[in-house]
Structure formats: structure tokens, C-alpha cells
Design an enzyme around this catalytic site. Structure first.
Site, mmCIF file in Angstrom:
data_model
loop_
_atom_site.group_PDB
_atom_site.id
_atom_site.type_symbol
_atom_site.label_atom_id
_atom_site.label_comp_id
_atom_site.label_asym_id
_atom_site.label_seq_id
_atom_site.Cartn_x
_atom_site.Cartn_y
_atom_site.Cartn_z
ATOM 1 N N CYS A 161 -14.176 -0.968 6.129
ATOM 2 C CA CYS A 161 -13.309 -0.474 5.682
ATOM 3 C C CYS A 161 -13.418 -0.195 4.556
ATOM 4 C CB CYS A 161 -11.793 -1.810 4.930
ATOM 5 S SG CYS A 161 -11.409 -2.737 6.162
ATOM 6 N N CYS A 192 -15.498 -2.964 -0.297
ATOM 7 C CA CYS A 192 -13.881 -3.220 0.034
ATOM 8 C C CYS A 192 -13.641 -4.252 -0.410
ATOM 9 C CB CYS A 192 -14.056 -3.587 1.551
ATOM 10 S SG CYS A 192 -14.845 -5.331 2.287
ATOM 11 N N CYS A 245 -17.052 -7.787 6.533
ATOM 12 C CA CYS A 245 -16.671 -8.513 7.393
ATOM 13 C C CYS A 245 -17.314 -7.354 8.521
ATOM 14 C CB CYS A 245 -15.576 -8.713 7.566
ATOM 15 S SG CYS A 245 -13.380 -7.660 8.135
ATOM 16 N N ARG A 292 0.925 -1.529 -0.203
ATOM 17 C CA ARG A 292 0.187 -0.199 -0.089
ATOM 18 C C ARG A 292 0.713 0.894 -0.158
ATOM 19 N NH1 ARG A 292 -3.743 -0.350 5.175
ATOM 20 N NH2 ARG A 292 -5.342 -1.677 3.626
ATOM 21 N N CYS A 318 -8.529 -11.039 1.004
ATOM 22 C CA CYS A 318 -8.366 -10.144 2.433
ATOM 23 C C CYS A 318 -8.362 -11.570 3.231
ATOM 24 C CB CYS A 318 -9.537 -9.462 3.082
ATOM 25 S SG CYS A 318 -9.558 -8.543 4.698
ATOM 26 N N LYS A 331 -3.673 1.025 14.952
ATOM 27 C CA LYS A 331 -3.626 2.404 13.792
ATOM 28 C C LYS A 331 -3.898 3.524 14.174
ATOM 29 C CE LYS A 331 -6.060 -1.147 11.708
ATOM 30 N NZ LYS A 331 -7.215 -1.570 10.343
ATOM 31 N N LYS A 359 -5.710 6.905 12.257
ATOM 32 C CA LYS A 359 -5.973 7.240 10.826
ATOM 33 C C LYS A 359 -6.859 9.089 11.266
ATOM 34 C CE LYS A 359 -7.657 3.306 9.290
ATOM 35 N NZ LYS A 359 -8.061 2.783 8.986
ATOM 36 N N ARG A 403 -1.224 6.542 9.703
ATOM 37 C CA ARG A 403 -1.866 5.740 8.313
ATOM 38 C C ARG A 403 -1.252 6.932 6.879
ATOM 39 N NH1 ARG A 403 -3.799 0.488 8.144
ATOM 40 N NH2 ARG A 403 -3.352 -0.709 10.399
HETATM 41 FE FE1 SRM Z 1 -9.554 -2.016 6.700
HETATM 42 C C1 SRM Z 1 -7.995 -4.574 8.008
HETATM 43 C C2 SRM Z 1 -8.533 -3.342 2.975
HETATM 44 C C3 SRM Z 1 -9.989 1.155 4.947
HETATM 45 C C4 SRM Z 1 -11.025 -0.767 9.387
HETATM 46 N N1 SRM Z 1 -8.354 -3.782 5.932
HETATM 47 C C5 SRM Z 1 -7.358 -4.112 6.259
HETATM 48 C C6 SRM Z 1 -6.534 -5.933 6.082
HETATM 49 C C7 SRM Z 1 -5.559 -5.520 5.482
HETATM 50 C C8 SRM Z 1 -6.939 -7.154 6.672
HETATM 51 C C9 SRM Z 1 -5.636 -7.505 6.950
HETATM 52 O O1 SRM Z 1 -6.299 -6.766 8.224
HETATM 53 O O2 SRM Z 1 -4.947 -8.809 7.255
HETATM 54 C C10 SRM Z 1 -7.489 -5.643 4.676
HETATM 55 C C11 SRM Z 1 -7.285 -5.600 2.997
HETATM 56 C C12 SRM Z 1 -7.754 -6.370 1.860
HETATM 57 C C13 SRM Z 1 -7.214 -6.758 0.214
HETATM 58 O O3 SRM Z 1 -6.577 -7.690 0.659
HETATM 59 O O4 SRM Z 1 -6.450 -5.584 0.399
HETATM 60 C C14 SRM Z 1 -8.048 -3.771 4.692
HETATM 61 N N2 SRM Z 1 -8.607 -1.448 3.981
HETATM 62 C C15 SRM Z 1 -8.291 -1.779 2.654
HETATM 63 C C16 SRM Z 1 -8.685 -1.030 2.180
HETATM 64 C C17 SRM Z 1 -8.082 -1.475 1.100
HETATM 65 C C18 SRM Z 1 -10.228 -1.199 1.607
HETATM 66 C C19 SRM Z 1 -11.324 -0.947 0.192
HETATM 67 O O5 SRM Z 1 -11.505 -1.897 -0.684
HETATM 68 O O6 SRM Z 1 -10.746 -0.011 0.303
HETATM 69 C C20 SRM Z 1 -8.597 0.089 2.525
HETATM 70 C C21 SRM Z 1 -7.269 1.125 2.725
HETATM 71 C C22 SRM Z 1 -7.330 1.847 3.448
HETATM 72 C C23 SRM Z 1 -6.185 2.412 2.936
HETATM 73 O O7 SRM Z 1 -5.026 2.808 2.011
HETATM 74 O O8 SRM Z 1 -4.632 2.951 4.078
HETATM 75 C C24 SRM Z 1 -9.133 -0.031 3.980
HETATM 76 N N3 SRM Z 1 -9.994 -0.062 7.197
HETATM 77 C C25 SRM Z 1 -10.416 1.110 6.123
HETATM 78 C C26 SRM Z 1 -11.022 1.667 7.186
HETATM 79 C C27 SRM Z 1 -11.948 3.031 6.106
HETATM 80 C C28 SRM Z 1 -11.001 3.810 6.405
HETATM 81 O O9 SRM Z 1 -10.401 4.581 6.972
HETATM 82 O O10 SRM Z 1 -11.270 5.491 5.821
HETATM 83 C C29 SRM Z 1 -11.755 1.187 8.140
HETATM 84 C C30 SRM Z 1 -12.619 1.557 9.046
HETATM 85 C C31 SRM Z 1 -12.181 3.107 9.590
HETATM 86 C C32 SRM Z 1 -11.526 2.357 11.487
HETATM 87 O O11 SRM Z 1 -10.436 2.631 10.844
HETATM 88 O O12 SRM Z 1 -12.249 2.440 12.159
HETATM 89 C C33 SRM Z 1 -10.961 -0.396 7.975
HETATM 90 N N4 SRM Z 1 -9.266 -2.702 8.195
HETATM 91 C C34 SRM Z 1 -9.547 -2.248 8.944
HETATM 92 C C35 SRM Z 1 -9.531 -2.874 9.952
HETATM 93 C C36 SRM Z 1 -10.179 -2.587 11.983
HETATM 94 C C37 SRM Z 1 -10.082 -1.825 12.461
HETATM 95 C C38 SRM Z 1 -9.907 -1.374 14.513
HETATM 96 O O13 SRM Z 1 -10.160 -0.341 14.640
HETATM 97 O O14 SRM Z 1 -10.693 -3.167 14.883
HETATM 98 C C39 SRM Z 1 -9.001 -3.995 10.183
HETATM 99 C C40 SRM Z 1 -8.647 -4.776 10.998
HETATM 100 C C41 SRM Z 1 -7.626 -4.773 11.981
HETATM 101 O O15 SRM Z 1 -6.908 -3.818 11.485
HETATM 102 O O16 SRM Z 1 -7.180 -5.588 12.894
HETATM 103 C C42 SRM Z 1 -8.550 -3.692 8.685
HETATM 104 FE FE1 SF4 Z 2 -10.964 -7.271 5.108
HETATM 105 FE FE2 SF4 Z 2 -13.260 -7.193 6.370
HETATM 106 FE FE3 SF4 Z 2 -12.031 -5.056 5.514
HETATM 107 FE FE4 SF4 Z 2 -13.576 -6.605 3.511
HETATM 108 S S1 SF4 Z 2 -13.923 -5.002 6.461
HETATM 109 S S2 SF4 Z 2 -11.261 -5.536 3.219
HETATM 110 S S3 SF4 Z 2 -13.577 -8.247 4.196
HETATM 111 S S4 SF4 Z 2 -11.051 -6.406 7.004
#
Ligand code: SRM
Ligand code: SF4
Length: 553
Positions: free
Chosen positions: A477, A428, A473, A72, A434, A205, A207, A141
Site C-alpha cells: 500500500c 502504510c 504486509c 475514504r 488494518c 480493484k 487504479k 478507484r
Molecule cells: Fe491498500 C488493502 C490501506 C494504497 C494494495 N489497503 C488495504 C486495506 C483497505 C486493508 C483491507 O483490505 O482491509 C488497508 C486499510 C488500512 C487502514 O486501516 O486504513 C489499505 N492502501 C491503503 C492506504 C490507506 C495506505 C496508506 O497508508 O496510504 C492507501 C489508500 C489508497 C487510496 O486512497 O485509495 C492504499 N493499496 C494501496 C496501494 C498503492 C497505490 O495504489 O498506489 C496498493 C498497491 C498498488 C496495487 O493496488 O497493486 C495497495 N491494498 C492493496 C491490496 C492488494 C491488492 C492486490 O492487487 O492484491 C490490498 C488487499 C486487497 O485488496 O485484497 C489492500
Molecule cells: Fe494493511 Fe498491508 Fe496495506 Fe499496510 S500494506 S495498509 S498492512 S494491507
């Protein structure tokens, strides 16, 4: 004092994010890296993944999982020059799957990079002045900023804050340069002092997003720190600060929940804004939960200690009091597709990218179009938090040439032909990369939208601009909890349906139905749309109507 979680020990023992990454990379027996290094490598902007579609087949053949890595990029404010785009295009074709994914945090991801290709990939990015430092892991981030450059004449001034904040909160370790770029770091320089992150980094994390009203395209309240630019009499006066936003929850764990940021005050200068942001991070570093990762985000720290207490502590650390929040108003959150001209006379074309996936499809050859545009050297690229691309900074004399490329590759037709709900929707990544996905998202959403479009047309709601988002899930995201209709995966083919979010990102939705499959989703929406079409007031959004009708509390 509770036990620290395993990740805390890994961070502390990592020698400033080095871990045993070099040994892991050199191990040719496996396509994976050591378990502890899987946590360390995230701080370098990478995730170990495997192709979930092929797990069974590989297991049957007694082969290890098909491991690869996702990288990323760090793109504060989501900006790339034409040359950088060409570099990303080239790297994606050579070392990754070829698909370039625009994320919901306005950066780019490449998937499917084999372990042996990570180093050449990072080196190629570096040549293009790009890096992936700190785009994952327990650290600040990618910093977001409203994407639309015509938002106000002050856009460039506000936009610069994304870079400044990204730099301010970068880790001091040189591990990235040493491991991936083979830079020699003298032994005595390896114990880098890092006053912010120390050896423990943040509990989770972190943000940050910057919004320029009236557009809340960054979904500012869903971030740990949200800055809202206050512009009065044509001048940037400072920023309202909101803290403690975050969306993730865990099915069946009521102690986890999505939360919107709380406004705590206004900072009236650059120095104060940066100081406040920095000290919010130090407070979270010192008070965040380090034993239970499900309680470790700033939102839980705030709810544990109270917003008032946190603000007072912040003011002690910064040495100044925040002023009362200044008035602001958000009118929308969506991207404005097609051509727009900014205050300097430059042109911008926002192209629709379904779920952020840049690839060539039979009718719309978006990837080739962006390549052809980049080759002219007459445009730059900005990515939006709604997973779209703005082809930007085009001089009036070059506009016809860019238009002809957009037409030739079917991009303008694709953008114009897409319905409002499709263009506003997000999903997402989910399957197959993922590891946390319970259900499909970006692979499934387009076909679900086809059916929802049909239902909307049936109820004469085809022009509705409602916001529909899906995640595989409950991590959220694609910010499904901040949508008017949110789908949250619970199991393969099953989703919770959430209703009642507003259109500008200032109210979360609530669960309406649990664990439903497509047939029930469509039947339910059919009934709700019929009710909405006949009962709504003029200009009443679907999210507001859902609340008025008490479909959700
Ligand atoms: Fe996310 C984890 C994809 C935005 C909350 N997110 C992941 C992972 C890395 C899975 C992992 O931990 O192994 C996913 C990778 C999938 C893949 O194969 O690419 C993933 N997140 C994404 C992306 C690519 C979704 C998309 O389709 O655009 C976004 C990448 C953002 C970036 O460029 O940095 C993405 N993730 C978000 C957002 C939205 C935002 O930030 O505006 C959230 C919700 C906001 C927040 O953070 O509260 C988000 N992602 C999570 C979480 C839950 C965090 C938590 O507080 O518990 C995880 C899981 C974790 O961190 O344990 C996670
Ligand atoms: Fe993966 Fe869940 Fe984030 Fe979708 S919402 S990219 S399934 S961690």
C-alpha cells in the site's frame, strides 16, 4: 470454467450495491455489519475494521471486537477547497479519531467511525460536496494526477482529466444516495442500467493515475492504467498509455508478483484517451479472473493473454489504432517542499506530513495550522501521492500571512528540519486498524528513520535523497516494491528487505534479505551504506548502486 469466487456472488446478488446494508445498519445488537455487507460497503468507500490493539482485552472480557469503520473520500487529483477542509476537520473531530490520514493515492481517510455515525458522517460530507463513492471495492478507484500545480502551464488541463475519468467510470447505481442520504429512489428506477459494470462490477480493484513528466510523483507505472501526458511546444498532445501495473504479492505464493505497467501506445485526443481507458476497463471486466481473487488484477489478465493480444482487442473495441509511444522522461518522484510559485504567479507551500498523518504534535501542530489557514479562505489544499499536503493557490499579498501561520504552528520549522530520507519516506497504515497487517508500518517507521538517519550521517550520506518505504504486509500500500529500500512486513517486528528500485519509479526492487528484525536491518544497512559511500560514482543513486554491485539480481 472455474467456480466464481464468493465475492462474485455477493456483487451479483447485491441489487446494485444495496445488499442488506439498511438492515445491517439498523441492527443495534452489534457494532458490526453482516458479512456479505462488509464486501458491499467497500463500494461505498468504507471498510469495517476493529481495533487490533484491543482484541485480547475485549476477548478476555467476552466482549465483541471494537468495531468501527474507515471512510475514504473520492478526491480525483487530491484537491480540496478551504471550506471542504474545514468540513473534514469538523467531521474528523466529531465522528472519527480526529486524525486525518493522507493516503498514498492522494485522498483522505478517517478511521474509528462507529456504525451509528456512518450516516451522519456521509451526510456531513455531502453537505460539503464530498463523497466516498467507489473509493474501495472492485471498481475504478480515486484517480490520481501529478499534484504540483506549477509542473507546467498545462497542469490544469491535464488535472481536469482526473475528474473526467472519475466521472466516466463511476457506477450508475443510486444506492449510495438512497442508503446514506435518504434520497427516495422510485422502485422502477432501482434496476439501474450500468453498461460498464453491469451486475458483476470488475473482477478486482482498478487504479488509474495521470503523470506529468518530468515528475512521476503518482508512480504511474504501478497502476492498472497509467497515462503519461505528452506536452510538445507548450501544447498537450495526448497521453502515452501504460497498462497492467500493480504491486501486491502474497508471501510464499510465486504466482503473485508486483509488476510495472507496459506501455502500449499513444492516444492523441481527449476522445481517444477516454475511450481507451473505458475499453481497457471493459476488457478487464470480460477477461479478468473471477474465480481466484489473487489472480484477478489486470496485470494477471495481461500476462495470461499477452500485451499484444490485449492491445489488439482494445483497438477492436475502440475502433482506432494507438500510435507509437511518444518520448518522455521522468527525472524525479519526490515532492518539492517549501514555497514555489507557478506560472500564474500563485504560491504553493508543500508541507511535510510524516506518513500522511495530520495531527497536532508538541512541536508541529499541523492540524491546527491547516485549520487556521483554511479559516482565512486564502488557500486551497492538494494532497500528494507521497502523503504530503500542498497549501495552494495563494496570492502574493496573502503569502506573508500564510507564512506566519506556518511559522506560529511549527510547520515550516518541521518541514525544513526533516531530513531528505524522512521527507521522501512512506509507510502504510498497518496496525492497529488494518486487518491484513502482519507488522507495524506507520507507527514504527519514524523511529526506524531516526536510526537510519544516524547511519547515513556516520557515512557522510546525510544529504542523500534515497527513497525508503515500508508496508506492514506484502500488499504494497505504500508502494514499498517501488522504493530504493523497501521493507515488507512478514510477522510482528520482522520485515523482508528489498533493494534496487530506481529513483523515478521505473524499476522495481528485489528481495535482499528475508524476515529480519531491527538489529539486523541496521547492521545490514550500516555495511551497505559504507560500501555505497566509498564506491559510488558521482550522482549514482543507492538503488542503481545496489544493482551495479549485484546485491540483488
Ligand atoms: Fe491498500 C488493502 C490501506 C494504497 C494494495 N489497503 C488495504 C486495506 C483497505 C486493508 C483491507 O483490505 O482491509 C488497508 C486499510 C488500512 C487502514 O486501516 O486504513 C489499505 N492502501 C491503503 C492506504 C490507506 C495506505 C496508506 O497508508 O496510504 C492507501 C489508500 C489508497 C487510496 O486512497 O485509495 C492504499 N493499496 C494501496 C496501494 C498503492 C497505490 O495504489 O498506489 C496498493 C498497491 C498498488 C496495487 O493496488 O497493486 C495497495 N491494498 C492493496 C491490496 C492488494 C491488492 C492486490 O492487487 O492484491 C490490498 C488487499 C486487497 O485488496 O485484497 C489492500
Ligand atoms: Fe494493511 Fe498491508 Fe496495506 Fe499496510 S500494506 S495498509 S498492512 S494491507
Amino acid at each position: 470454467m472455474s467456480e466464481k469466487s464468493g465475492i462474485e456472488h455477493i456483487k451479483e446478488a447485491s441489487r446494485h450495491l444495496r445488499g442488506t446494508l439498511v438492515e445491517s445498519l439498523n441492527d443495534e445488537v452489534t457494532g458490526a455489519i453482516r458479512e456479505d455487507d462488509q464486501a458491499v460497503i467497500k463500494f461505498h468507500g468504507m471498510y469495517q475494521q476493529d481495533d487490533r490493539d484491543r482484541r485480547e482485552e475485549r476477548a478476555a472480557k467476552k466482549l465483541e471486537r471494537l468495531y468501527s469503520f474507515m471512510i475514504r473520500l473520492r478526491l480525483p487529483g487530491g484537491f480540496l477547497t478551504a471550506d471542504q477542509w474545514l468540513a473534514v476537520y469538523d467531521i474528523a473531530g466529531k465522528n472519527a479519531t480526529g486524525v486525518i490520514k493522507i493516503t498514498s493515492r492522494q485522498t483522505l481517510q478517517l478511521h474509528g467511525i462507529l456504525k451509528s455515525d456512518i450516516k451522519p458522517t456521509i451526510q456531513a460530507f455531502n453537505k460539503a460536496h464530498l463523497d466516498s463513492i467507489a473509493t474501495c471495492g472492485d471498481i475504478n478507484r480515486n484517480v490520481l494526477c501529478s499534484s504540483h500545480p506549477n509542473e507546467s502551464p498545462l497542469h490544469a488541463q491535464v488535472f481536469a482529466y482526473a475528474d473526467k475519468i472519475s466521472e466516466l467510470l463511476m457506477p450508475k447505481t443510486k444506492a449510495y444516495y438512497e442508503i446514506w442520504l435518504d434520497e427516495e429512489i422510485l422502485e422502477d428506477k432501482k434496476e439501474e442500467e450500468d453498461p460498464l459494470y453491469q451486475e458483476r462490477y470488475l473482477p478486482r480493484k482498478f487504479k488509474i493515475a495521470i503523470a506529468i513528466p518530468p515528475n512521476n510523483d503518482v508512480d504511474v507505472f504501478t497502476n492498472d492504467v497509467g497515462l503519461i501526458a505528452v506536452i510538445e511546444d507548450g501544447n498537450l498532445k495526448g497521453f502515452n498509455i501504460a497498462i497492467g501495473g500493480g504491486l501486491s504479492s502474497t508471501h510464499g505464493n510465486p504466482d503473485t508478483y508486483p509488476r510495472l505497467g507496459s506501455l502500449i501506445g499513444f492516444a492523441d485526443s481527449e476522445e481517444k484517451t477516454l475511450k481507451a481507458v473505458y475499453e481497457i476497463a471493459t476488457l478487464q471486466r470480460d477477461y479478468g479472473n473471477r474465480s481466484d481473487r489473487k489472480q484477478a488484477r489486470l496485470k494477471y489478465t495481461l500476462d495470461k493473454y499477452g500485451v499484444e493480444w490485449f492491445t489488439k482487442e482494445l483497438e477492436k473495441r475502440t475502433g482506432f489504432a494507438l500510435q507509437p509511444v511518444r518520448p518522455f522522461s521522468f527525472q524525479s518522484r519526490k515532492d518539492r517542499f517549501g514555497w514555489e510559485q507557478n506560472f500564474r504567479g500563485l504560491w504553493y507551500y508543500t508541507a511535510f506530513v510524516e506518513n500522511g498523518r495530520i495531527l497536532d504534535e508538541p512541536k508541529t501542530r499541523l492540524k491546527s495550522a491547516l485549520h487556521a489557514i483554511a479559516e482565512t479562505g486564502k488557500a486551497q489544499f492538494r494532497f500528494t501521492c507521497n502523503q504530503n499536503v500542498i497549501i495552494s493557490d495563494i496570492a502574493t499579498e496573502d503569502k506573508p500571512m500564510i507564512q506566519s501561520i506556518l511559522d506560529e504552528y511549527g510547520v515550516s520549522a518541521g518541514t525544513e528540519a526533516s531530513s531528505a530520507i524522512r521527507r521522501n519516506a512512506m509507510a502504510c497504515v498497518a496496525f492497529p486498524t488494518c486487518p491484513l497487517a502482519l507488522a507495524e508500518a506507520q507507527r514504527y517507521m519514524p523511529s526506524l528513520i531516526d536510526k537510519i538517519e544516524w547511519l547515513l550521517a556516520k557515512h557522510a550520506l546525510g544529504q542523500e535523497e534515497m527513497i525508503i518505504r515500508m508496508t506492514g504486509c506484502p500488499n504494497g500500500c505504500a508502494r514499498s516494491y517501488a522504493a530504493e529500500i523497501g521493507f515488507v512486513g512478514t510477522a510482528y517486528g520482522k520485515y523482508n528487505m528489498h533493494l534496487g528500485g530506481d529513483r523515478t519509479g521505473q524499476r522495481l526492487n528485489k528481495i535482499y534479505k528475508e524476515n529480519i528484525e531491527e538489529a539486523e536491518i541496521l547492521e545490514t544497512l550500516d555495511g551497505l551504506f559504507a560500501d555505497y559511500a566509498s564506491g559510488k560514482n558521482r550522482d549514482e543513486t543507492f538503488g542503481d548502486y545496489a544493482l551495479r554491485k549485484e546485491w540483488v539480481a
